[in-house]
Motif scaffolding. Structure first.
Motif, PDB file in Angstrom:
ATOM      1  N   ALA A 126       0.211  13.992  -5.197  1.00  0.00           N
ATOM      2  CA  ALA A 126      -0.700  13.006  -5.781  1.00  0.00           C
ATOM      3  C   ALA A 126      -0.511  11.635  -5.142  1.00  0.00           C
ATOM      4  N   TYR A 127       0.736  11.312  -4.792  1.00  0.00           N
ATOM      5  CA  TYR A 127       0.963  10.022  -4.114  1.00  0.00           C
ATOM      6  C   TYR A 127       0.271  10.013  -2.751  1.00  0.00           C
ATOM      7  N   LEU A 128       0.418  11.115  -2.001  1.00  0.00           N
ATOM      8  CA  LEU A 128      -0.225  11.194  -0.686  1.00  0.00           C
ATOM      9  C   LEU A 128      -1.745  11.222  -0.803  1.00  0.00           C
ATOM     10  N   ALA A 129      -2.264  11.697  -1.936  1.00  0.00           N
ATOM     11  CA  ALA A 129      -3.716  11.767  -2.119  1.00  0.00           C
ATOM     12  C   ALA A 129      -4.360  10.390  -2.117  1.00  0.00           C
ATOM     13  N   ARG A 130      -3.565   9.313  -2.274  1.00  0.00           N
ATOM     14  CA  ARG A 130      -4.112   7.961  -2.169  1.00  0.00           C
ATOM     15  C   ARG A 130      -4.320   7.559  -0.714  1.00  0.00           C
ATOM     16  N   VAL A 131      -3.686   8.297   0.203  1.00  0.00           N
ATOM     17  CA  VAL A 131      -3.843   8.021   1.634  1.00  0.00           C
ATOM     18  C   VAL A 131      -4.681   9.102   2.305  1.00  0.00           C
ATOM     19  N   ILE A 132      -4.544  10.329   1.834  1.00  0.00           N
ATOM     20  CA  ILE A 132      -5.206  11.488   2.428  1.00  0.00           C
ATOM     21  C   ILE A 132      -6.135  12.080   1.359  1.00  0.00           C
ATOM     22  N   PRO A 133      -7.346  12.469   1.722  1.00  0.00           N
ATOM     23  CA  PRO A 133      -7.948  12.454   3.044  1.00  0.00           C
ATOM     24  C   PRO A 133      -8.811  11.240   3.337  1.00  0.00           C
ATOM     25  N   GLU A 134      -8.702  10.180   2.534  1.00  0.00           N
ATOM     26  CA  GLU A 134      -9.490   8.987   2.810  1.00  0.00           C
ATOM     27  C   GLU A 134      -8.902   8.221   3.989  1.00  0.00           C
ATOM     28  N   THR A 145       0.843  -1.192   0.000  1.00  0.00           N
ATOM     29  CA  THR A 145       0.000   0.000   0.000  1.00  0.00           C
ATOM     30  C   THR A 145       0.886   1.253   0.000  1.00  0.00           C
ATOM     31  N   PRO A 146       0.325   2.402  -0.380  1.00  0.00           N
ATOM     32  CA  PRO A 146       1.124   3.639  -0.356  1.00  0.00           C
ATOM     33  C   PRO A 146       1.706   3.946   1.013  1.00  0.00           C
ATOM     34  N   LEU A 147       0.948   3.714   2.076  1.00  0.00           N
ATOM     35  CA  LEU A 147       1.460   3.997   3.413  1.00  0.00           C
ATOM     36  C   LEU A 147       2.584   3.034   3.785  1.00  0.00           C
ATOM     37  N   GLU A 148       2.463   1.768   3.403  1.00  0.00           N
ATOM     38  CA  GLU A 148       3.533   0.809   3.689  1.00  0.00           C
ATOM     39  C   GLU A 148       4.809   1.178   2.945  1.00  0.00           C
ATOM     40  N   ALA A 167      -1.730  11.390  10.215  1.00  0.00           N
ATOM     41  CA  ALA A 167      -0.578  11.972  10.913  1.00  0.00           C
ATOM     42  C   ALA A 167       0.681  11.145  10.665  1.00  0.00           C
ATOM     43  N   ASP A 168       0.550   9.818  10.670  1.00  0.00           N
ATOM     44  CA  ASP A 168       1.718   8.973  10.408  1.00  0.00           C
ATOM     45  C   ASP A 168       2.247   9.192   8.997  1.00  0.00           C
ATOM     46  N   ALA A 169       1.346   9.276   8.019  1.00  0.00           N
ATOM     47  CA  ALA A 169       1.797   9.491   6.636  1.00  0.00           C
ATOM     48  C   ALA A 169       2.532  10.819   6.501  1.00  0.00           C
ATOM     49  N   LEU A 170       2.020  11.854   7.134  1.00  0.00           N
ATOM     50  CA  LEU A 170       2.653  13.163   7.044  1.00  0.00           C
ATOM     51  C   LEU A 170       3.974  13.197   7.807  1.00  0.00           C
ATOM     52  N   ARG A 171       4.043  12.496   8.927  1.00  0.00           N
ATOM     53  CA  ARG A 171       5.298  12.478   9.687  1.00  0.00           C
ATOM     54  C   ARG A 171       6.367  11.676   8.941  1.00  0.00           C
ATOM     55  N   LEU A 172       5.972  10.616   8.269  1.00  0.00           N
ATOM     56  CA  LEU A 172       6.928   9.853   7.470  1.00  0.00           C
ATOM     57  C   LEU A 172       7.482  10.718   6.340  1.00  0.00           C
ATOM     58  N   MET A 173       6.608  11.508   5.693  1.00  0.00           N
ATOM     59  CA  MET A 173       7.089  12.403   4.648  1.00  0.00           C
ATOM     60  C   MET A 173       8.001  13.480   5.230  1.00  0.00           C
ATOM     61  N   ALA A 174       7.697  13.952   6.429  1.00  0.00           N
ATOM     62  CA  ALA A 174       8.557  14.940   7.076  1.00  0.00           C
ATOM     63  C   ALA A 174       9.956  14.376   7.301  1.00  0.00           C
ATOM     64  N   CYS A 175      10.025  13.104   7.680  1.00  0.00           N
ATOM     65  CA  CYS A 175      11.330  12.469   7.879  1.00  0.00           C
ATOM     66  C   CYS A 175      12.067  12.330   6.556  1.00  0.00           C
ATOM     67  N   LEU A 176      11.364  11.926   5.505  1.00  0.00           N
ATOM     68  CA  LEU A 176      12.006  11.754   4.203  1.00  0.00           C
ATOM     69  C   LEU A 176      12.529  13.076   3.653  1.00  0.00           C
ATOM     70  N   LEU A 177      11.840  14.181   3.974  1.00  0.00           N
ATOM     71  CA  LEU A 177      12.249  15.494   3.472  1.00  0.00           C
ATOM     72  C   LEU A 177      13.120  16.246   4.469  1.00  0.00           C
TER      73      LEU A 177
END
Length: 639
Positions: free
Chosen positions: A525-533, A474-477, A613-623
């Motif tokens: 667009a990648y995050l849009a598969r997780v957010i806001p659903e 999945t995108p989050l995984e 929140a987890d998806a956004l925090r993971l992106m924060a770490c990557l960036l």
């Protein structure tokens, strides 16, 4: 607190201070005449008299600059009224609320309009401001705008929001708005004397300086600056008295001191944690209109110290209290707003929240968890004692996997074969509150950054196999796996990079180029598969496109281009991620902040879910970005 006594004292002190403004103008005129007379005596021959109408001209020039300048500035401030000031700060007018928090705000504004006997102002929300703050601006009932920050909506309970709004209605009732505008104009007029003196001291087009004009300019600039400084001090002193008056009015309208008192105590806590600052560049221009401004020189500050205001309200200096995002349910009935006509009978009682409700919802919000709090903390303590290489590897894999996925669970048990207490580790991981999983993952991977390269490579391969055990990723995984690889590969580099000082220069880019927008759009667009659903989607849904479009609109991408974005494949994702990682340290946080704010804006509760929140925090770490306050607060609610 005897608020009527404080109201009378504040009115009396305000009249005294206005009288001092008149004295200041007379003193400024007298000083200019006196010093210019001394200059004339130094320049002209001994025994020569003063030029005709010398003192009358000096007086007329000073009065013209001060009074005329104030009149011009007043006319400028009248253009657009309060709505113009709200738009300066980035406010969005709320007419048809799209969340229960905004509906609650409109209801509270209507209640306080009735309680104060004032007309209902236009309501704006500053959606980009995380601090607790509010303001009113305008000249009269027709153009008054009330602005409330998003931080106040999300971090104040209903009684506290009533106190905040009642404070602003106190400014309206006491006619502080035109008073504040005129004070700004008067101080600006005083500054013109200094500016005129500086212009006389400047050289002409040939670079020559007239000595007589230079002496006159020196006198005007020095006296004008002293006059401006004194005027600024008087303006601040008047503003401080009006703040005390508005605090007293808030108690009068709500019939409780706990509302506005707790608001100021929460602002005090934010001040101590450096999260009380407004981010809009226009905030400094309207600082005297806000509920609170950062402390500066006391006699030039337009707001009294928070401790003094709390002492007047509560009878003692009560300690600051934290202001997390509240989890209480907001069930506000939607109704048609009507303009409240001024009351002829004076005070009308507004609804008041019982004190018992305040103590549970504001100061000690009850945590909502899948396991009891003590079990969660005990499990966390046991996991933090796991120091063996195999133990830490199993903990990290357990934190990354979905505990409801039977295939992933089966593979985890196979990896744990031979470890006698593997079930105890798995049980502790499953007892963790969802908000603790990602912070514990970061702590564990930080410890493992110094492990041999073979062990780190093995963990990355096992995580890859674990996450695709059910035949799909999945995108989050994928974000979890990319973050694991990033942290194990770059942890040492980022630790040393923290030692390098960061400085802002005029050459640091903050605008996104067309190519940067493409890569930022791919990540969005990648995050849009997780957010806001609530679940990972194979394709972007309509709500996902709406979120993606609103994020990219912030950076100037047109709607038709943003709506045409598609979820990137693995190669495109990695390429865009690498390009965005190369953006300046000012650009990356802007993108992350847009993701967080638009996720909250589209949330039905106005809050972040654990998954988002987890998806956004993971992106924060990557960036390699610091967490925005609203995202960081999400993980502090159970501390």
């Amino acid at each position: 607190m005897q608020f009527r006594q404080h109201q009378w004292k504040a009115h009396r002190k305000t009249l005294h201070l206005f009288a001092w403004f008149g004295v200041l103008l007379v003193a400024l005129t007298a000083a200019v005449n006196l010093f210019l007379a001394l200059v004339v005596k130094l320049v002209l021959p001994i025994g020569a008299g003063y030029p005709a109408l010398f003192f009358e001209t000096n007086t007329a020039v000073v009065v013209l600059f001060v009074i005329g300048g104030a009149w011009i500035e007043t006319a400028r401030l009248r253009e657009g009224g309060g709505a113009r000031v709200a738009h300066w700060l980035g406010g969005v007018e709320i007419t048809d609320p799209d969340s229960r928090l905004e509906q609650r705000l409109l209801n509270v504004v209507d209640e306080m309009a009735l309680a104060s006997g004032q007309a209902t102002p236009r309501v704006f929300v500053l959606r980009r401001e995380d601090a607790i703050n509010a303001m009113v601006a305008g000249w009269g009932d027709d153009d008054i705008a009330l602005c409330v920050t998003r931080g106040a909506l999300e971090r104040l309970n209903r009684a506290e929001l009533q106190g905040l709004v009642a404070h602003e209605f106190g400014h309206i009732k006491e006619e502080d708005l035109p008073l504040t505008m005129r004070l700004l104009a008067l101080v600006w007029g005083l500054s013109l004397v200094h500016g005129y003196g500086r212009s006389l001291m400047s050289a002409d087009e040939q670079g020559r300086v007239n000595s007589a004009a230079w002496l006159i300019g020196l006198v005007l600039s020095i006296i004008g600056w002293l006059g401006w400084l004194a005027g600024r001090g008087l303006q601040a002193a008047i503003a401080r008295q009006r703040e005390y008056l508005a605090d007293a009015s808030a108690i009068q309208f709500t019939r409780t001191r706990d509302g506005i008192g707790n608001v100021l105590r929460k602002v005090w806590h934010d001040q101590q944690t450096l999260t009380a600052t407004m981010h809009s560049p226009a905030a400094e221009m309207v600082a005297s209109l806000l509920l609170y401004e950062p402390p500066g020189m006391h006699w030039l500050s337009s707001h009294p110290p928070l401790q003094a205001r709390i002492a007047r309200i509560c009878g003692a200096v009560l300690p600051p209290i934290p202001a997390p995002i509240l989890r209480e349910e907001v069930n506000e009935a939607r109704h048609t707003r009507t303009t409240a006509e001024p009351s002829t009978k004076g005070f009308v009682n507004a609804p008041v929240i019982p004190l018992s409700a305040l103590s549970t919802s504001a100061d000690h919000p009850a945590p909502t968890m899948s396991a009891p709090l003590h079990d969660d903390r005990d499990a966390l303590a046991r996991l933090q004692r796991r120091q063996g290489p195999t133990e830490r590897r199993l903990v990290v894999l357990g934190l990354m996997m979905d505990p409801e996925n039977h295939r992933e669970l089966k593979l985890w048990r196979q990896i744990a074969t031979g470890l006698t207490h593997a079930n105890a580790i798995l049980e502790d991981v499953q007892h963790l509150h969802p908000k603790r999983r990602l912070p514990e993952f970061e702590r564990m991977t930080a410890q493992m950054s110094g492990d041999p390269i073979e062990q780190k490579r093995k963990l990355i391969e096992e995580a890859r196999d674990l996450l695709r055990a059910d035949g799909r990723v999945t995108p989050l995984e994928r974000l979890w796996w990319l973050t694991l690889r990033h942290r194990l590969d770059t942890q040492r580099v980022t630790q040393s990079a923290r030692l390098a000082p960061l400085s802002i220069s005029d050459e640091t880019p903050t605008q996104f180029s067309a190519q940067d927008l493409v890569h930022a759009g791919n990540l969005t667009a990648y995050l849009a598969r997780v957010i806001p659903e609530s679940e990972d989607q194979p394709e972007i849904t309509a709500r996902g496109y709406l979120w993606c479009t609103r994020v990219m609109n912030r950076f100037g991408m047109p709607d038709q281009i943003a709506q045409a974005l598609n979820a990137p494949d693995a190669d495109t994702l990695m390429h865009s991620l690498a390009e965005v990682q190369e953006l300046s340290w000012l650009q990356r946080p802007l993108l992350l902040k847009a993701w967080v704010e638009e996720t909250i804006n589209l949330s039905s509760t106005g809050l972040l879910s654990d998954r988002h929140a987890d998806a956004l925090r993971l992106m924060a770490c990557l960036l390699a970005c610091p967490l925005p306050p609203m995202l960081e607060t999400h993980y502090r609610r159970i501390q």
